[in-house]
Motif scaffolding. Structure first.
Motif, PDB file in Angstrom:
ATOM      1  N   ILE A 151     -47.724  -9.556 -94.230  1.00  9.61           N
ATOM      2  CA  ILE A 151     -46.763  -8.715 -94.515  1.00  9.61           C
ATOM      3  C   ILE A 151     -45.545  -9.892 -95.168  1.00  9.61           C
ATOM      4  CG2 ILE A 151     -47.234  -6.661 -93.087  1.00  9.61           C
ATOM      5  CD1 ILE A 151     -44.927  -7.743 -91.269  1.00  9.61           C
ATOM      6  N   THR A 152     -44.718  -9.200 -95.686  1.00  7.45           N
ATOM      7  CA  THR A 152     -43.611 -10.162 -96.202  1.00  7.45           C
ATOM      8  C   THR A 152     -42.210  -9.676 -95.417  1.00  7.45           C
ATOM      9  OG1 THR A 152     -42.742  -8.165 -97.631  1.00  7.45           O
ATOM     10  CG2 THR A 152     -44.184 -10.065 -98.579  1.00  7.45           C
ATOM     11  N   SER A 153     -41.224 -10.358 -95.388  1.00  2.68           N
ATOM     12  CA  SER A 153     -39.988 -10.200 -94.523  1.00  2.68           C
ATOM     13  C   SER A 153     -39.522  -8.843 -95.004  1.00  2.68           C
ATOM     14  CB  SER A 153     -39.009 -11.322 -94.840  1.00  2.68           C
ATOM     15  OG  SER A 153     -39.514 -12.496 -94.464  1.00  2.68           O
ATOM     16  N   SER A 154     -39.518  -8.459 -96.050  1.00  7.61           N
ATOM     17  CA  SER A 154     -38.899  -7.146 -96.484  1.00  7.61           C
ATOM     18  C   SER A 154     -39.780  -6.097 -95.838  1.00  7.61           C
ATOM     19  CB  SER A 154     -39.153  -6.745 -97.912  1.00  7.61           C
ATOM     20  OG  SER A 154     -40.202  -6.867 -98.547  1.00  7.61           O
ATOM     21  N   THR A 155     -41.027  -6.013 -95.670  1.00  5.14           N
ATOM     22  CA  THR A 155     -41.980  -5.180 -95.021  1.00  5.14           C
ATOM     23  C   THR A 155     -41.718  -5.210 -93.661  1.00  5.14           C
ATOM     24  OG1 THR A 155     -43.761  -5.461 -96.790  1.00  5.14           O
ATOM     25  CG2 THR A 155     -44.178  -4.442 -94.551  1.00  5.14           C
ATOM     26  N   ALA A 156     -41.560  -6.319 -93.033  1.00  2.00           N
ATOM     27  CA  ALA A 156     -41.193  -6.630 -91.566  1.00  2.00           C
ATOM     28  C   ALA A 156     -39.955  -5.730 -91.160  1.00  2.00           C
ATOM     29  CB  ALA A 156     -41.151  -7.952 -91.198  1.00  2.00           C
ATOM     30  N   ARG A 157     -38.908  -5.949 -91.838  1.00  2.00           N
ATOM     31  CA  ARG A 157     -37.586  -4.949 -91.664  1.00  2.00           C
ATOM     32  C   ARG A 157     -37.723  -3.855 -92.041  1.00  2.00           C
ATOM     33  NH1 ARG A 157     -35.762  -9.504 -94.683  1.00  2.00           N
ATOM     34  NH2 ARG A 157     -35.845  -8.079 -96.761  1.00  2.00           N
ATOM     35  N   ARG A 158     -38.489  -3.246 -92.950  1.00  3.01           N
ATOM     36  CA  ARG A 158     -38.803  -1.754 -93.084  1.00  3.01           C
ATOM     37  C   ARG A 158     -39.581  -1.157 -91.856  1.00  3.01           C
ATOM     38  NH1 ARG A 158     -42.649  -1.505 -97.131  1.00  3.01           N
ATOM     39  NH2 ARG A 158     -40.964  -2.712 -98.496  1.00  3.01           N
ATOM     40  N   TYR A 159     -40.280  -1.959 -91.188  1.00  6.39           N
ATOM     41  CA  TYR A 159     -40.956  -1.021 -90.050  1.00  6.39           C
ATOM     42  C   TYR A 159     -40.554  -1.841 -88.718  1.00  6.39           C
ATOM     43  CZ  TYR A 159     -44.208   0.745 -93.319  1.00  6.39           C
ATOM     44  OH  TYR A 159     -44.877   1.494 -94.380  1.00  6.39           O
TER      45      TYR A 159
END
Length: 448
Positions: free
Chosen positions: A342-350
């Motif tokens: 995952i990317t950082s933005s995906t980590a934030r989303r979840y």
């Protein structure tokens, strides 16, 4: 006659499954039905053909005759209009074809943004051999000087490079604030952007395309308040699962727009998985190995594994498709880009807390000639310190590193494991203090 297997779709997924079934030599009567007139096409190879690396005809990697000679009922130029799950048959043209096993591999189709002017002459997508022929002809047409690509994903950027290589001015328009957002954080994407700007590609970020303008033929693209000259436009704004046929048959479609399957890749209808009907490839949704949420994974490498699972289950061996990591690589104007997890933005989303570090370093000792730089970004779960994402940009090869890190994520490797990893060394190919190990060490230092 053996058991009757009908495969709908002859893209990567359908072809890989066909090959997997043929390898087994089982007593099967296989029919493959595909809409396109050609055999197996490598769409990933299309942009490089447009760049002039090889002739466009070379992306037809397997002709129908190859499979016909092996006893496959391989039909091209055929539209399947109906699936009847209750009576186990499909309608292709005016023919009813009965199956014992059905496999849906209908792939994906380009997303066409709902903007005025997409129907003008000179507007293209990049999904098929015919698309390639049309783009190639347009690039070589008299008076065509300016090309605009809508979308800054892998294919969009590679097509923009093709425009440059054919003497056109190339502008890439992307609604999001950076390029390659599904696989790269903005700081890593900026490295690619600078590289491509030096090549001569122009970028417009964060602005919508409001119209494609022209009198019968494209002349300009309206981006926000700006008019960008355009003699041709290639829409590379992403792909959508091609599920119309499945939806019409009552098959369940998931939140991502892909077909819902179980780990055996059997489809679902009305809350029940169907024993003899499978789906694979771009048209199905998968489970992400990090977030454990549904997602799409439109990669040839994904459907290679899925094809093995479906082949195993049709043959009675039984196997399951595991949650997906989607390791991805791309070569864009000589720069190699890789990502897994995952990317950082995906980590934030979840809501996943991460520690991360980015490190840039040469890949060989300072005394070795023609050495190149490599930038690595690693993301670790903040609590377990397990690796959950990696991004690499370099002129040197990145595929083996991404594949190794993918296996590391599967194995639960941590930042401390990477920091202490023994690494092979020879000055002609590697450093003794590798950039990946330094990145893991930096991540641990930052969390203190």
């Amino acid at each position: 006659m053996g058991r009757r297997v009908v495969i709908i779709g002859g893209g990567d997924a359908g072809t890989y499954l066909l090959e997997a079934l043929l390898k087994r030599g089982a007593d099967l009567a296989i029919t493959l039905l595909k809409r396109e007139k050609e055999g197996s096409i490598s769409i990933c190879g299309l942009p490089f053909a447009l760049q002039g690396v090889y002739p466009l005809k070379e992306i037809e990697v397997q002709k129908p005759e190859l499979f016909l000679e092996k006893g496959v009922d391989y039909r091209t130029g055929v539209d399947v209009t109906e699936i009847n799950l209750d009576e186990s048959y499909v309608i292709a043209g005016d023919e009813r074809i009965v199956y014992d096993y059905l496999v849906i591999a209908t792939g994906s189709r380009p997303f066409i943004p709902p903007i005025p002017g997409v129907e003008l002459e000179g507007v293209y997508t990049a999904k098929s051999m015919e698309d390639g022929r049309r783009i190639e002809a347009a690039m070589h047409s008299a008076g065509v000087k300016n090309g605009v690509v809508i979308g800054a994903g892998i294919i969009g950027l590679q097509v923009a490079v093709a425009l440059l290589r054919n003497g056109l001015d190339a502008t890439v328009v992307e609604l999001l604030p950076s390029l390659l957002t599904p696989i790269l954080d903005a700081d890593m994407a900026s490295i690619v952007q600078r590289w491509l700007e030096k090549e001569g590609i122009n970028f417009i970020f964060g602005e919508p395309v409001t119209a494609i303008r022209g009198n019968g033929k494209v002349e300009a693209v309206s981006v926000g308040d700006e008019e960008v000259p355009a003699d041709m436009v290639v829409i590379c704004a992403g792909m959508r699962p091609n599920v119309d046929l499945a939806r019409k048959a009552g098959i369940d479609i998931g939140e991502t727009g892909g077909i819902v399957t179980d780990p055996s890749l059997r489809v679902k209808k009305g809350g029940r998985f169907i024993e003899n009907v499978y789906a694979l490839g771009d048209c199905v949704e998968v489970i992400d190995a990090i977030t454990h949420r549904p997602r799409l994974s439109m990669l040839a490498s994904t459907c290679v594994t899925q094809a093995k699972v479906v082949s195993d289950n049709i043959s009675g061996d039984g196997s399951s498709f595991e949650p997906c990591l989607s390791p991805t690589i791309a070569v864009i104007a000589g720069l190699q880009v890789g990502s897994v997890g995952i990317t950082s933005s995906t980590a934030r989303r979840y809501g996943i807390s991460v520690i991360s570090a980015k490190k840039e370093k040469p890949t060989k000792p300072r005394y070795y000639p023609h050495r190149k730089s490599m930038t690595v970004k690693l993301l670790f779960d903040a609590y377990s310190e397990r690796l959950i994402g990696a991004q690499i940009v370099s002129e040197d090869p990145v595929a083996d590193r991404i594949d190794g890190l993918s296996m590391g994520i599967r194995a639960g490797i941590t930042a401390r494991d990477l920091r202490m990893m023994e690494k092979s060394f020879d000055p002609s190919v590697a450093l003794h203090r590798d950039v990946m190990i330094d990145a893991a060490e930096d991540a641990l230092i930052h969390r203190r």
